[in-house]
Design a protein around this motif. Structure first.
Motif, PDB file in Angstrom:
ATOM      1  N   SER A   1      -1.098  -7.365  -1.277  1.00  0.00           N
ATOM      2  CA  SER A   1      -0.955  -5.945  -1.566  1.00  0.00           C
ATOM      3  C   SER A   1      -1.977  -5.510  -2.614  1.00  0.00           C
ATOM      4  N   ILE A   2      -2.113  -6.272  -3.665  1.00  0.00           N
ATOM      5  CA  ILE A   2      -3.058  -5.915  -4.729  1.00  0.00           C
ATOM      6  C   ILE A   2      -4.500  -6.001  -4.230  1.00  0.00           C
ATOM      7  N   GLN A   3      -4.820  -7.030  -3.481  1.00  0.00           N
ATOM      8  CA  GLN A   3      -6.198  -7.204  -3.015  1.00  0.00           C
ATOM      9  C   GLN A   3      -6.599  -6.211  -1.929  1.00  0.00           C
ATOM     10  N   SER A   4      -5.657  -5.495  -1.371  1.00  0.00           N
ATOM     11  CA  SER A   4      -5.983  -4.578  -0.270  1.00  0.00           C
ATOM     12  C   SER A   4      -6.271  -3.152  -0.728  1.00  0.00           C
ATOM     13  N   TYR A   5      -6.254  -2.889  -2.039  1.00  0.00           N
ATOM     14  CA  TYR A   5      -6.616  -1.552  -2.505  1.00  0.00           C
ATOM     15  C   TYR A   5      -8.090  -1.289  -2.226  1.00  0.00           C
TER      16      TYR A   5
ATOM     17  N   ARG B   1      -7.367  -3.011  -8.017  1.00  0.00           N
ATOM     18  CA  ARG B   1      -7.114  -4.435  -7.789  1.00  0.00           C
ATOM     19  C   ARG B   1      -6.968  -5.213  -9.091  1.00  0.00           C
ATOM     20  N   ASP B   2      -7.452  -4.641 -10.193  1.00  0.00           N
ATOM     21  CA  ASP B   2      -7.343  -5.296 -11.496  1.00  0.00           C
ATOM     22  C   ASP B   2      -5.999  -5.043 -12.170  1.00  0.00           C
ATOM     23  N   ILE B   3      -5.211  -4.153 -11.616  1.00  0.00           N
ATOM     24  CA  ILE B   3      -3.926  -3.774 -12.202  1.00  0.00           C
ATOM     25  C   ILE B   3      -2.835  -4.679 -11.622  1.00  0.00           C
ATOM     26  N   VAL B   4      -1.978  -5.212 -12.497  1.00  0.00           N
ATOM     27  CA  VAL B   4      -0.918  -6.109 -12.040  1.00  0.00           C
ATOM     28  C   VAL B   4       0.449  -5.540 -12.426  1.00  0.00           C
TER      29      VAL B   4
ATOM     30  N   ARG C   1       2.604   3.787  -3.317  1.00  0.00           N
ATOM     31  CA  ARG C   1       1.400   3.547  -2.526  1.00  0.00           C
ATOM     32  C   ARG C   1       1.656   3.873  -1.051  1.00  0.00           C
ATOM     33  N   SER C   2       0.732   4.612  -0.472  1.00  0.00           N
ATOM     34  CA  SER C   2       0.755   4.839   0.978  1.00  0.00           C
ATOM     35  C   SER C   2      -0.336   3.955   1.584  1.00  0.00           C
ATOM     36  N   GLY C   3      -1.595   4.381   1.474  1.00  0.00           N
ATOM     37  CA  GLY C   3      -2.697   3.573   1.994  1.00  0.00           C
ATOM     38  C   GLY C   3      -3.429   2.806   0.914  1.00  0.00           C
TER      39      GLY C   3
ATOM     40  N   PRO D   1      -7.662   5.438 -11.102  1.00  0.00           N
ATOM     41  CA  PRO D   1      -6.957   4.257 -11.614  1.00  0.00           C
ATOM     42  C   PRO D   1      -5.489   4.572 -11.891  1.00  0.00           C
ATOM     43  N   GLY D   2      -4.599   3.722 -11.409  1.00  0.00           N
ATOM     44  CA  GLY D   2      -3.178   3.904 -11.645  1.00  0.00           C
ATOM     45  C   GLY D   2      -2.511   4.882 -10.698  1.00  0.00           C
ATOM     46  N   ALA D   3      -3.242   5.416  -9.730  1.00  0.00           N
ATOM     47  CA  ALA D   3      -2.645   6.386  -8.810  1.00  0.00           C
ATOM     48  C   ALA D   3      -1.676   5.718  -7.842  1.00  0.00           C
ATOM     49  N   ALA D   4      -2.004   4.504  -7.398  1.00  0.00           N
ATOM     50  CA  ALA D   4      -1.166   3.821  -6.411  1.00  0.00           C
ATOM     51  C   ALA D   4      -0.791   2.410  -6.865  1.00  0.00           C
ATOM     52  N   ASN D   5      -1.072   2.103  -8.105  1.00  0.00           N
ATOM     53  CA  ASN D   5      -0.729   0.811  -8.704  1.00  0.00           C
ATOM     54  C   ASN D   5      -0.489   1.080 -10.182  1.00  0.00           C
ATOM     55  N   ILE D   6       0.331   0.271 -10.833  1.00  0.00           N
ATOM     56  CA  ILE D   6       0.663   0.542 -12.233  1.00  0.00           C
ATOM     57  C   ILE D   6       0.808  -0.768 -12.993  1.00  0.00           C
ATOM     58  N   ASN D   7       0.092  -0.874 -14.080  1.00  0.00           N
ATOM     59  CA  ASN D   7       0.100  -2.099 -14.876  1.00  0.00           C
ATOM     60  C   ASN D   7       1.463  -2.306 -15.545  1.00  0.00           C
ATOM     61  N   GLY D   8       2.105  -3.433 -15.223  1.00  0.00           N
ATOM     62  CA  GLY D   8       3.388  -3.761 -15.843  1.00  0.00           C
ATOM     63  C   GLY D   8       4.567  -2.967 -15.327  1.00  0.00           C
ATOM     64  N   GLY D   9       4.345  -2.093 -14.370  1.00  0.00           N
ATOM     65  CA  GLY D   9       5.428  -1.276 -13.830  1.00  0.00           C
ATOM     66  C   GLY D   9       5.861  -1.772 -12.454  1.00  0.00           C
ATOM     67  N   ILE D  10       6.368  -0.868 -11.655  1.00  0.00           N
ATOM     68  CA  ILE D  10       6.854  -1.209 -10.322  1.00  0.00           C
ATOM     69  C   ILE D  10       6.098  -0.366  -9.304  1.00  0.00           C
ATOM     70  N   VAL D  11       5.643  -1.014  -8.245  1.00  0.00           N
ATOM     71  CA  VAL D  11       4.935  -0.327  -7.168  1.00  0.00           C
ATOM     72  C   VAL D  11       5.832  -0.295  -5.940  1.00  0.00           C
ATOM     73  N   ILE D  12       5.985   0.889  -5.365  1.00  0.00           N
ATOM     74  CA  ILE D  12       6.655   1.006  -4.070  1.00  0.00           C
ATOM     75  C   ILE D  12       5.543   1.147  -3.042  1.00  0.00           C
ATOM     76  N   ASP D  13       5.372   0.119  -2.234  1.00  0.00           N
ATOM     77  CA  ASP D  13       4.323   0.045  -1.223  1.00  0.00           C
ATOM     78  C   ASP D  13       4.930   0.472   0.117  1.00  0.00           C
ATOM     79  N   LEU D  14       4.565   1.654   0.578  1.00  0.00           N
ATOM     80  CA  LEU D  14       5.189   2.259   1.753  1.00  0.00           C
ATOM     81  C   LEU D  14       4.484   1.940   3.073  1.00  0.00           C
ATOM     82  N   ARG D  15       3.567   0.981   3.069  1.00  0.00           N
ATOM     83  CA  ARG D  15       2.776   0.725   4.277  1.00  0.00           C
ATOM     84  C   ARG D  15       3.597   0.253   5.478  1.00  0.00           C
ATOM     85  N   LEU D  16       4.793  -0.268   5.259  1.00  0.00           N
ATOM     86  CA  LEU D  16       5.620  -0.695   6.394  1.00  0.00           C
ATOM     87  C   LEU D  16       6.353   0.480   7.047  1.00  0.00           C
ATOM     88  N   LEU D  17       6.362   1.621   6.381  1.00  0.00           N
ATOM     89  CA  LEU D  17       6.977   2.836   6.960  1.00  0.00           C
ATOM     90  C   LEU D  17       5.872   3.598   7.690  1.00  0.00           C
TER      91      LEU D  17
END
Length: 200
Positions: free
Chosen positions: A65-69, A75-78, A118-120, A126-142
């Motif tokens: 998920s991180i490497q596909s941004y 991709r540097d945000i964890v 995250r959609s696509g 930076p931080g629009a679809a990923n967040i350092n130390g937070g929680i990402v909801i990755d909607l790509r399966l919807l």
């Protein structure tokens, strides 16, 4: 498109290319650590409620998920964890758990845990679809694209990419005004496409 908008687009594309090129060319560059230092109570609650849809580093789904941004800086945000809901109900469960945590933190005078959706994953911000130390909801399966029987409407999942939409609609002789790049997610472009002067 105005001259300033075109210039801004060229600058952003050029800078993105240069960042990709120089990072790939530099030996010994610091690599991303695939685990967040902290697992909060809310990330553990999410994992308990949605055990097949919550991933922590260094799980393969987390890393993919991180490497596909699209943007290298994303991709540097964890994040602490990535929630990949498979249904609208799972997404609702995740939002309910995070809202409960938010209310609790605010009532105790604490800072809320940060969230990114995250959609696509194609945003250059930076931080629009990923967040350092937070929680990402990755909607790509919807990502379903369903045409009504009479072809008068189409239901598009927020995790679909414009290529998915076009392929489905082409089969039934329909078209959509969507992203100019087929890899862009429907949700992000639909809701955030105006953040640059050349957005739709």
């Amino acid at each position: 498109m105005t001259g300033n908008a075109v210039l801004l687009a060229v600058i952003i594309i050029t800078l993105s290319f240069l960042v990709h090129h120089f990072r790939a060319a530099q030996p010994g560059i610091k690599r991303v650590k695939w685990t967040s230092a902290e697992r909060s109570a809310v990330s553990l609650a999410l994992a308990q409620a949605l055990p097949d849809s919550v991933f922590f580093g260094p799980h393969l789904v987390f890393v993919e998920s991180i490497q596909s941004y699209w943007a290298m800086h994303e991709r540097d945000i964890v994040p602490q964890c990535i929630v990949r809901p498979r249904t609208a109900e799972e997404a609702a469960t995740a939002v309910t758990i995070m809202k409960r945590d938010y209310d609790k933190r605010i009532s105790h005078g604490q800072s809320p845990l940060l969230l990114a959706v995250r959609s696509g994953g194609h945003s250059p911000i930076p931080g629009a679809a990923n967040i350092n130390g937070g929680i990402v909801i990755d909607l790509r399966l919807l990502n379903t694209v369903v045409t009504s029987n009479d072809r008068s409407s189409v239901s598009i999942g927020t995790g679909a990419r414009w290529l998915d939409v076009s392929k489905t609609l082409d089969k039934v002789g329909l078209a959509v005004a969507g992203g100019r790049n087929s890899a862009v997610g429907v949700g992000g472009l639909t809701l955030g496409g105006q953040y640059l002067p050349f957005g739709i």
